[in-house]
Design a protein around this motif. Structure first.
Motif, PDB file in Angstrom:
ATOM      1  N   LEU A  96       0.946  -1.007   0.199  1.00 52.50           N
ATOM      2  CA  LEU A  96      -0.174   0.170  -0.159  1.00 52.50           C
ATOM      3  C   LEU A  96       1.012   1.232   0.254  1.00 52.50           C
ATOM      4  N   GLY A  97       0.979   2.236  -0.688  1.00 55.19           N
ATOM      5  CA  GLY A  97       1.232   2.612  -1.226  1.00 55.19           C
ATOM      6  C   GLY A  97       0.539   4.249  -0.800  1.00 55.19           C
ATOM      7  N   CYS A  98       0.913   5.517  -0.208  1.00 53.32           N
ATOM      8  CA  CYS A  98       0.722   7.512   0.451  1.00 53.32           C
ATOM      9  C   CYS A  98       1.414   8.356   0.080  1.00 53.32           C
ATOM     10  N   SER A  99       0.637   8.241  -0.986  1.00 50.36           N
ATOM     11  CA  SER A  99       1.954   9.567  -1.589  1.00 50.36           C
ATOM     12  C   SER A  99       1.758  10.905  -0.876  1.00 50.36           C
ATOM     13  N   THR A 100       1.276  11.433  -0.312  1.00 50.34           N
ATOM     14  CA  THR A 100       1.119  12.642   0.883  1.00 50.34           C
ATOM     15  C   THR A 100       1.910  12.393   1.557  1.00 50.34           C
ATOM     16  N   ALA A 101       1.678  11.023   3.006  1.00 51.60           N
ATOM     17  CA  ALA A 101       2.554  11.207   3.912  1.00 51.60           C
ATOM     18  C   ALA A 101       3.879  10.318   3.794  1.00 51.60           C
ATOM     19  N   GLY A 102       4.240   9.840   2.233  1.00 53.26           N
ATOM     20  CA  GLY A 102       5.519   9.830   2.161  1.00 53.26           C
ATOM     21  C   GLY A 102       5.875   7.597   2.490  1.00 53.26           C
ATOM     22  N   GLN A 103       4.586   7.013   2.675  1.00 50.76           N
ATOM     23  CA  GLN A 103       4.770   5.835   3.084  1.00 50.76           C
ATOM     24  C   GLN A 103       3.739   4.753   2.190  1.00 50.76           C
ATOM     25  N   LEU A 104       5.286   3.520   2.833  1.00 52.26           N
ATOM     26  CA  LEU A 104       5.268   2.224   1.450  1.00 52.26           C
ATOM     27  C   LEU A 104       4.511   1.118   3.272  1.00 52.26           C
ATOM     28  N   LEU A 105       3.661   0.727   2.592  1.00 51.64           N
ATOM     29  CA  LEU A 105       3.668  -0.692   3.988  1.00 51.64           C
ATOM     30  C   LEU A 105       3.305  -1.793   3.298  1.00 51.64           C
ATOM     31  N   VAL A 106       3.452  -3.026   3.749  1.00 46.89           N
ATOM     32  CA  VAL A 106       3.632  -3.808   3.209  1.00 46.89           C
ATOM     33  C   VAL A 106       3.055  -5.017   4.153  1.00 46.89           C
ATOM     34  N   TRP A 107       1.360  -5.453   4.394  1.00 45.66           N
ATOM     35  CA  TRP A 107       0.775  -6.351   4.587  1.00 45.66           C
ATOM     36  C   TRP A 107       0.694  -7.734   4.748  1.00 45.66           C
ATOM     37  N   GLU A 108       0.699  -7.777   5.164  1.00 49.83           N
ATOM     38  CA  GLU A 108       0.162  -9.598   5.817  1.00 49.83           C
ATOM     39  C   GLU A 108      -0.804 -10.127   6.050  1.00 49.83           C
ATOM     40  N   TRP A 109      -2.024 -10.224   5.454  1.00 49.79           N
ATOM     41  CA  TRP A 109      -3.289 -10.228   6.024  1.00 49.79           C
ATOM     42  C   TRP A 109      -3.771 -11.461   6.491  1.00 49.79           C
ATOM     43  N   GLN A 110      -3.416 -12.657   6.278  1.00 55.52           N
ATOM     44  CA  GLN A 110      -3.408 -13.819   6.976  1.00 55.52           C
ATOM     45  C   GLN A 110      -3.297 -13.869   8.247  1.00 55.52           C
ATOM     46  N   SER A 111      -1.746 -13.375   8.492  1.00 55.58           N
ATOM     47  CA  SER A 111      -1.681 -13.095   9.795  1.00 55.58           C
ATOM     48  C   SER A 111      -1.154 -11.889  10.590  1.00 55.58           C
ATOM     49  N   GLU A 112      -1.955 -10.699   9.896  1.00 54.02           N
ATOM     50  CA  GLU A 112      -2.701  -9.870  10.241  1.00 54.02           C
ATOM     51  C   GLU A 112      -1.178  -9.050  10.973  1.00 54.02           C
ATOM     52  N   THR A 113       0.197  -8.817  10.335  1.00 51.35           N
ATOM     53  CA  THR A 113       1.316  -8.140  10.458  1.00 51.35           C
ATOM     54  C   THR A 113       1.494  -7.381   9.442  1.00 51.35           C
ATOM     55  N   TYR A 114       2.668  -6.189   9.800  1.00 52.59           N
ATOM     56  CA  TYR A 114       3.422  -5.662   8.964  1.00 52.59           C
ATOM     57  C   TYR A 114       4.362  -6.818   8.074  1.00 52.59           C
ATOM     58  N   ALA A 115       4.814  -6.529   7.196  1.00 51.52           N
ATOM     59  CA  ALA A 115       6.008  -7.287   5.907  1.00 51.52           C
ATOM     60  C   ALA A 115       6.708  -6.197   6.059  1.00 51.52           C
ATOM     61  N   MET A 116       6.249  -4.958   5.658  1.00 52.21           N
ATOM     62  CA  MET A 116       7.249  -3.788   5.566  1.00 52.21           C
ATOM     63  C   MET A 116       6.533  -1.954   6.664  1.00 52.21           C
ATOM     64  N   LYS A 117       7.218  -1.665   6.791  1.00 54.24           N
ATOM     65  CA  LYS A 117       6.238  -0.772   7.358  1.00 54.24           C
ATOM     66  C   LYS A 117       7.233   0.898   7.238  1.00 54.24           C
ATOM     67  N   GLN A 118       7.526   1.392   6.211  1.00 54.53           N
ATOM     68  CA  GLN A 118       8.551   2.866   6.063  1.00 54.53           C
ATOM     69  C   GLN A 118       7.269   3.848   5.748  1.00 54.53           C
ATOM     70  N   GLN A 119       8.131   5.131   6.239  1.00 54.28           N
ATOM     71  CA  GLN A 119       7.435   6.504   6.130  1.00 54.28           C
ATOM     72  C   GLN A 119       8.979   7.175   5.935  1.00 54.28           C
ATOM     73  N   GLY A 120       8.838   8.102   5.757  1.00 53.69           N
ATOM     74  CA  GLY A 120       9.136   9.205   5.283  1.00 53.69           C
ATOM     75  C   GLY A 120       9.575  10.182   5.927  1.00 53.69           C
ATOM     76  N   HIS A 121      10.800  11.227   5.907  1.00 53.04           N
ATOM     77  CA  HIS A 121       9.636  12.736   6.658  1.00 53.04           C
ATOM     78  C   HIS A 121       8.336  13.338   5.825  1.00 53.04           C
ATOM     79  N   SER A 122       7.637  13.677   6.188  1.00 53.05           N
ATOM     80  CA  SER A 122       6.405  14.255   5.287  1.00 53.05           C
ATOM     81  C   SER A 122       6.474  15.436   4.795  1.00 53.05           C
ATOM     82  N   ASN A 123       7.601  16.428   5.455  1.00 53.13           N
ATOM     83  CA  ASN A 123       7.973  17.385   4.660  1.00 53.13           C
ATOM     84  C   ASN A 123       9.645  17.916   4.720  1.00 53.13           C
ATOM     85  N   ASN A 124      10.436  18.489   4.764  1.00 48.49           N
ATOM     86  CA  ASN A 124      11.678  18.801   4.494  1.00 48.49           C
ATOM     87  C   ASN A 124      12.207  17.869   5.804  1.00 48.49           C
TER      88      ASN A 124
END
Length: 917
Positions: free
Chosen positions: A370-398
């Motif tokens: 899942l990508g969220c452009s406004t927040a600069g967020q990228l998530l990889v969700w394992e829906w069967q175990s309901e856990t994050y395989a990756m959860k990364q987010q940069g600085h939303s501003n400078n």
């Protein structure tokens, strides 16, 4: 000092906008980050940014089914075909318009592109098609009345479903079929977001922006499609869908008239006439047309609106054919999982309050990206175990500031969003985020013992964070509220200083006690920068201010007494040379001045304004030549050995100067991204009309819910998340790695890492006439190990040195090291320290390190050799972290096996006793 630095990785920005895709094996996510592309390896927990740069931000990407070719298209319609083997661009093509979607066919022979209301079909280059000439157009369809938005191929690559803004989905065929013509599926009341074919049939799912989902059933099986024989002369000719549609429509009208007449005749005949019924049904099956029947309609947005009680818009969707799982994302940051075709909701989750831009599902159906452009967020969700395989987010501003850890393994950054993030330079991921600050971060520092970090903010606090427990253990404040603009930490990690922006004072605290020790007054303007003397024997502090002064303090011993040096312009930044004897000051007139601390005299200066590069903003009313006069370096950093200085500022260029000669050695251009402002020196003349500059006219884009977002006039920095902006390129912070092998820059693009490529140039050391690779191999075969190693170090070829070292027996290491002079021991240790990061022979190289440090440790421990020791420490720490996980796992596995063996042994003994009894 070598200058072969090249771009190695991009940190601090994980996703901007565009499509997310998984690799064919499902273990990697490919994400567009501005005008670059980053690959996140989820199995090995590592990220890598390709050394490919576009002139504009990428918006649409897709990967071929075999994973060898990547098509990336930027926002002005320039397409790049990238080889995933060589990681290089092999061809470019200009569509000259915005491309909304690109998709490869499942057989890999074609790819389709959406541009305006058209759909272009191209032959994909490769062995499957037998053609290596890219972008050979096969077909063009332009039946849509509005912009096309989404493409999906059928499983056999024969049919193509295209959604558009005209609230309809068109079905096209790649080849001509007798029982199929162009089909237009309506039934929606908003633009189409996605459409998906089912597995092994032509059933279809269409989804629109208002959350409406329609399920369509195809009337025939895929095997019932009847191809039409095309004359050889017309087989390779590009045809227009409108012309073929006219022919197909006339043919189908005649066929349907015949069917209708035959059916009416059969109805007039008696019911017991079985022969006529059989004939009529045979005629129907022979001419059975491909049609779609709507089975159901569902409103997915109703589930969200009931929970959130606000109006939402469906923004992204993805479908997995094998498991029949549909994932939809909404404008409020929530996403829902449905089981098709019954539309049973499996799961719902909200990741943020910003819109979800892109969704992708890996081939096995386990992970959802899942990508969220406004927040600069990228998530990889394992829906069967309901856990994050990756959860990364940069600085939303400078990103305002950065600092390296003492061993160069981590980088800490601070941004306008008030967050402090810790990045691992090895894998490129963010380890921890601290959110205690309530305003923009202005300065961060790593402690010299690597146990804590400190940060200063405009919220009036200086905070210290423990890296063992990841908590804010110290909050330092001033007697009256002050906006802190800079922070510095002394070499003993005992004293902390911060300068004020609105109150022109410097505050000195004790880190251990958390008490304010001294308030240093004397500046008559905002304190721009602070620096403690890096020498362990000195507590000297220097500061520069907008009042055109450089002040040297010894606050620990003498309180507020200081020495003042008058500058030629406002001071912007100050930094110490690694030996602590000199300081470099960047001023507003574009100069870099060098001063000797003990004598307070100026050693030299660099006029660097012309090296900055001009760069003209789209809204500038003056030329680039005039705007250059107002630019200056705003951040400086010495190299690890102190021979060079790195300088950056309000420009696209970063310069390296030689300190002894005060000359420019090399200039780095950090980006070519024209999606940012002030990259070019000239403005496009098409924007300059008789009514003025068109860039000054506000572009109003209609977003979800019909809202219009405006940019506030005069806003340069701060919270721009809710406005339409074009950020201006700038270098906010710079720092060399303590190992001397890399440097990092906090820019508008993100955190750029440049590393030293030792294999780029041939750089021998005291090379003699008879030293060649053949003579080195001959000497090595004669078992003259010390001589062979010295010859290889003189030739300075990495593979040759590695071959010599790894062919020396363990028993001869001590004798070989004793036969080397000090300068060659240093060269050998430098090679071993860098090679330790990649080698599998860990114990062998550790034996070399032990022998070298035992025999020559007292001679190596100097300031010039410190980068080598820091590199050695960093790589040994990395190996320790990797091996400790394996050892712990093996330890628990062996204890488990022991317990199982003991349990089986007791059972066997009890059985033997029972048998004896």
């Amino acid at each position: 000092m070598k200058f072969t630095y090249k771009f190695s990785n991009l940190l601090g920005a994980v996703y901007r906008k565009g499509d997310l895709i998984f690799s064919p094996d499902g273990s990697s996510v490919i994400s567009p980050v501005g005008n670059r592309i980053t690959i996140y390896d989820l199995r090995n927990n590592k990220s890598n940014t390709l050394n490919i740069e576009s002139q504009y931000n990428y918006t649409s990407i897709d990967l071929s089914p075999n994973g060898l070719l990547l098509i990336a298209i930027n926002e002005v319609g320039e397409a790049h075909i990238i080889s995933m083997i060589s990681k290089m661009t092999i061809h470019k093509y200009r569509f000259k318009r915005l491309v909304r979607c690109v998709k490869f066919s499942p057989d890999g022979k074609h790819f389709a592109v959406c541009k305006e209301n058209n759909v272009f079909i191209f032959n994909a280059p490769g062995l499957q098609t037998g053609q290596f000439n890219p972008f050979v157009m096969e077909r063009v369809f332009h039946a849509a009345m509005d912009d096309t938005t989404f493409i999906n191929w059928s499983y056999d690559s024969k049919l193509l479903a295209v959604g558009s803004e005209d609230m309809a989905t068109k079905i096209y065929s790649l080849d001509k079929y007798a029982n199929f013509r162009y089909i237009n599926l309506g039934g929606h009341s908003d633009g189409i977001v996605a459409c998906f074919f089912e597995k092994k049939n032509y059933d279809l799912i269409t989804i629109s922006k208002n959350g409406q989902l329609c399920i369509w059933e195809c009337t025939i099986d895929p095997e019932d499609l009847m191809p039409v024989e095309v004359p050889p002369t017309k087989r390779n000719k590009i045809t227009d869908s409108d012309e073929e549609d006219d022919v197909n429509i006339e043919e189908t009208i005649e066929k349907t008239d015949k069917q209708t007449k035959a059916y009416e005749d059969s109805l007039l005949k008696p019911r017991d006439s079985s022969e006529s019924l059989v004939k009529s049904t045979e005629d129907e099956t022979e001419t059975k047309q491909l049609r779609y029947i709507k089975l159901g309609r569902h409103y997915l947005a109703n589930d969200v609106q009931k929970q959130e009680k606000i109006k939402v818009t469906l923004t992204a969707a993805a479908y997995h054919q094998q498991t029949h799982i549909l994932v939809v994302g909404f404008s409020n940051g929530s996403f829902y999982l449905y089981e098709m075709p019954d539309v049973n909701m499996i799961h719902s989750l909200s990741i943020s309050d910003q819109r979800i831009t892109s969704i992708a599902i890996n081939p096995t159906g386990d992970w959802i990206a899942l990508g969220c452009s406004t927040a600069g967020q990228l998530l990889v969700w394992e829906w069967q175990s309901e856990t994050y395989a990756m959860k990364q987010q940069g600085h939303s501003n400078n990103m305002n500031c950065l600092a390296y850890s003492p061993d160069g393994q981590y980088i800490v950054t601070g941004g306008d969003d008030g967050k402090v993030k810790l990045w691992n330079t090895m894998n490129g991921f963010c380890s921890i985020t601290f959110q205690e600050h309530t305003s923009a971060i202005t300065g961060v520092m790593f402690s010299h013992n690597r146990k804590f970090i400190v940060s200063a903010s405009l919220d009036g606090t200086v905070r210290a964070y423990d890296l063992a427990r990841y908590r804010n253990f110290r909050t330092l404040t001033s007697p009256r509220p002050v906006q802190f603009s800079c922070v510095a930490l002394d070499s003993s990690d005992e004293f902390l200083a911060a300068g004020g922006q609105d109150i022109f004072e410097i505050y000195l605290w004790s880190v251990k006690l958390g008490t304010l020790l001294e308030i240093l007054s004397g500046h008559e303007g905002p304190v721009a920068s602070l620096a403690f003397n890096p020498s362990a024997t000195s507590t000297e502090l220097v500061s520069v201010s907008w009042d055109k002064t450089l002040k040297i303090w010894n606050a620990i011993e003498n309180g507020s007494s200081h020495e003042t040096i008058q500058l030629t312009a406002d001071g912007l930044y100050v930094t110490y040379k690694p030996n602590g004897e000199e300081v470099a000051v960047a001023t507003l007139n574009g100069q870099i001045s060098f001063f000797h601390c003990k004598t307070a005299t100026q050693i030299g200066s660099i006029e660097g304004r012309n090296d900055l590069g001009s760069g003209r903003s789209d809204t500038d009313l003056i030329t680039a030549k005039k705007s250059l006069k107002g630019k200056a370096f705003s951040v400086l950093c010495y190299s690890a050995d102190g021979t060079c200085i790195l300088a950056g500022g309000h420009s696209v260029n970063i310069c390296i100067y030689n300190v002894q000669e005060f000359i420019l050695m090399r200039k780095f251009v950090i980006t070519q991204n024209k999606s940012l402002d002030a990259v070019d020196d000239i403005i496009n003349k098409r924007n300059l009309t008789e009514f003025g500059n068109l860039a000054l006219v506000e572009e109003r884009e209609e977003n979800e819910g019909g809202e219009v977002k405006l940019r506030l006039p005069g806003v340069k920095n701060g919270d721009m998340a809710s406005r339409n902006i074009k950020p201006e390129v700038r270098v906010y912070s710079l720092q060399f790695s303590p190992t001397g092998q890399a440097w990092a820059a906090a820019t508008t693009e993100g955190l750029l890492l440049y590393s030293l490529d030792a294999g780029l140039v041939f750089d021998p050391f005291e090379l003699e006439l008879g030293i060649t690779p053949e003579s080195v191999q001959k000497t090595l075969s004669q078992k003259q190990y010390a001589k062979a190693l010295m010859m290889a170090l003189k030739l300075n070829e990495k593979l040759l040195i590695k071959c010599v070292i790894e062919n020396i027996p363990c028993s001869d290491i001590n004798l070989t090291v004793m036969g080397l002079s000090d300068i060659y021991v240093e060269k050998a240790l430098k090679f071993i320290a860098s090679e330790l990061e990649y080698t599998k022979h860990i114990h062998f190289y550790l034996l070399w390190i032990e022998v070298i440090l035992t025999n020559h440790g007292t001679k190596i421990n100097t300031a010039l050799q410190m980068p080598i020791l820091l590199t050695l420490q960093k790589n040994m720490q990395k190996k320790y972290d990797d091996l400790s996980k394996i050892c712990d796992f093996n330890q628990y596995t062996m204890s488990y096996l022991k317990k199982v063996g003991a349990f089986k042994a007791t059972n066997n003994n009890s059985m033997e006793i029972e048998e004896i009894e």
